[in-house]
Scaffold this motif. Structure first.
Motif, PDB file in Angstrom:
ATOM      1  N   PRO A  76       0.817  -1.218   0.000  1.00 18.82           N
ATOM      2  CA  PRO A  76       0.000   0.000   0.000  1.00 18.82           C
ATOM      3  C   PRO A  76       0.852   1.270   0.000  1.00 18.82           C
ATOM      4  CG  PRO A  76      -0.882  -1.590   1.552  1.00 18.82           C
ATOM      5  CD  PRO A  76       0.432  -2.141   1.079  1.00 18.82           C
ATOM      6  N   ILE A  77       0.381   2.284  -0.706  1.00 22.00           N
ATOM      7  CA  ILE A  77       1.110   3.561  -0.766  1.00 22.00           C
ATOM      8  C   ILE A  77       0.399   4.654   0.019  1.00 22.00           C
ATOM      9  CG2 ILE A  77       2.255   3.059  -2.960  1.00 22.00           C
ATOM     10  CD1 ILE A  77       0.099   4.900  -4.285  1.00 22.00           C
ATOM     11  N   GLY A  78      -0.763   4.349   0.579  1.00 28.93           N
ATOM     12  CA  GLY A  78      -1.463   5.372   1.356  1.00 28.93           C
ATOM     13  C   GLY A  78      -2.943   5.085   1.374  1.00 28.93           C
ATOM     14  N   PHE A  79      -3.734   6.108   1.690  1.00 25.80           N
ATOM     15  CA  PHE A  79      -5.178   5.881   1.718  1.00 25.80           C
ATOM     16  C   PHE A  79      -5.936   7.143   1.329  1.00 25.80           C
ATOM     17  CE2 PHE A  79      -3.520   6.415   6.027  1.00 25.80           C
ATOM     18  CZ  PHE A  79      -4.147   7.579   6.417  1.00 25.80           C
ATOM     19  N   PHE A  80      -7.187   6.908   0.956  1.00 21.38           N
ATOM     20  CA  PHE A  80      -8.109   7.978   0.572  1.00 21.38           C
ATOM     21  C   PHE A  80      -9.336   7.847   1.457  1.00 21.38           C
ATOM     22  CE2 PHE A  80      -5.360   7.352  -2.985  1.00 21.38           C
ATOM     23  CZ  PHE A  80      -5.140   8.642  -3.458  1.00 21.38           C
ATOM     24  N   ALA A  81      -9.876   8.975   1.878  1.00 18.61           N
ATOM     25  CA  ALA A  81     -11.011   8.981   2.801  1.00 18.61           C
ATOM     26  C   ALA A  81     -12.275   9.449   2.094  1.00 18.61           C
ATOM     27  CB  ALA A  81     -10.714   9.914   3.973  1.00 18.61           C
ATOM     28  N   LEU A  82     -13.371   8.754   2.395  1.00 13.70           N
ATOM     29  CA  LEU A  82     -14.716   9.249   2.095  1.00 13.70           C
ATOM     30  C   LEU A  82     -15.539   8.860   3.316  1.00 13.70           C
ATOM     31  CD1 LEU A  82     -17.177  10.249   0.536  1.00 13.70           C
ATOM     32  CD2 LEU A  82     -17.262   8.037  -0.632  1.00 13.70           C
ATOM     33  N   SER A  83     -15.902   9.862   4.120  1.00 14.82           N
ATOM     34  CA  SER A  83     -16.623   9.533   5.358  1.00 14.82           C
ATOM     35  C   SER A  83     -17.424  10.741   5.811  1.00 14.82           C
ATOM     36  CB  SER A  83     -15.642   9.119   6.457  1.00 14.82           C
ATOM     37  OG  SER A  83     -14.713  10.150   6.699  1.00 14.82           O
TER      38      SER A  83
END
Ligand SMILES: CC(C)(COP(=O)(O)OP(=O)(O)OC[C@H]1O[C@@H](n2cnc3c(N)ncnc32)[C@H](O)[C@@H]1OP(=O)(O)O)[C@@H](O)C(=O)NCCC(=O)NCCS
Length: 183
Positions: A76-83
């Motif tokens: 994994p290179i990171g994360f994206f948020a939808l919340s």
């Protein structure tokens, strides 16, 4: 329901319990944290709390933070948020909020705007959000550029959870359709 999202270069899968490890590593990286909250690295307790909250958000709402890996393979290179923004965020708790954190070695290739565009589209197409917001430190030029690249516009400046200045950017559903995919 599309549980995994794909873009030309990224695979974006739902957050799970084991992703506390990635969050711990990223939240201990000063370059990543420079414009997050008061800029301090996170305690173990904070990491555990946020990681557990993200699992619960998926369970309750059927959408949430996503872990990004490159389609070509690799870790994994990171994360994206939808919340939902939640209480105390400086915006209404029921706002749909987008966010993006990548490990520094993945910066400078347009991957953040590519992943952010995918979650923006998920918010409107699958989740049914009326609009999306982002909260960005006014000094975080790279993040402001991501928000602009996916069609978000500055709305107002405010104060974040740690008392830090934040800029609130928004894209409404009615302005979304003309925005191109993949940055
Ligand atoms: C915010 C963050 C995700 C931005 O990452 P990024 O890689 O700069 O973002 P982008 O995807 O928009 O990439 C843009 C860069 O890729 C380059 N690029 C290369 N190929 C590209 C392509 N195919 N398409 C678009 N841009 C491309 C652009 O020229 C630009 O480079 P530059 O900044 O050197 O001019 C990253 O800085 C980060 O994780 N920061 C720490 C966490 C954080 O602050 N998150 C935001 C909280 S609000």
């Amino acid at each position: 329901m599309a549980r995994v999202l794909s873009t030309s270069r990224l695979r974006l899968r739902p957050w799970d319990e084991a992703d506390a490890t990635l969050l711990a590593r990223m939240s201990a990286t000063p370059a990543v944290m420079r414009h997050i909250g008061d800029g301090a690295i996170w305690t173990e307790a904070r990491v555990a709390q946020v990681a557990a909250r993200n699992v619960e958000h998926w369970r309750l709402h059927g959408f949430g933070w996503r872990i990004a890996s490159q389609v070509q393979g690799g870790s994994p290179i990171g994360f994206f948020a939808l919340s939902f923004a939640g209480e105390g965020a400086g915006v209404d708790a029921a706002e749909h909020e987008l966010g993006w954190w990548l490990a520094p070695e993945a910066w400078g290739r347009g991957l953040a705007r590519e992943g952010a565009a995918a979650l923006r589209d998920e918010a409107f197409e699958r989740v049914g959000a009326p609009s999306v917001v982002a909260r960005v430190a006014p000094a975080n030029g790279r993040s402001l550029a991501v928000a602009a690249a996916i069609g978000m516009q500055p709305e107002r400046d405010g104060i974040g959870r740690a008392g830090e200045p934040i800029r609130i950017l928004r894209l409404t559903r009615s302005r979304w359709s003309p925005v191109p995919r993949d940055g």
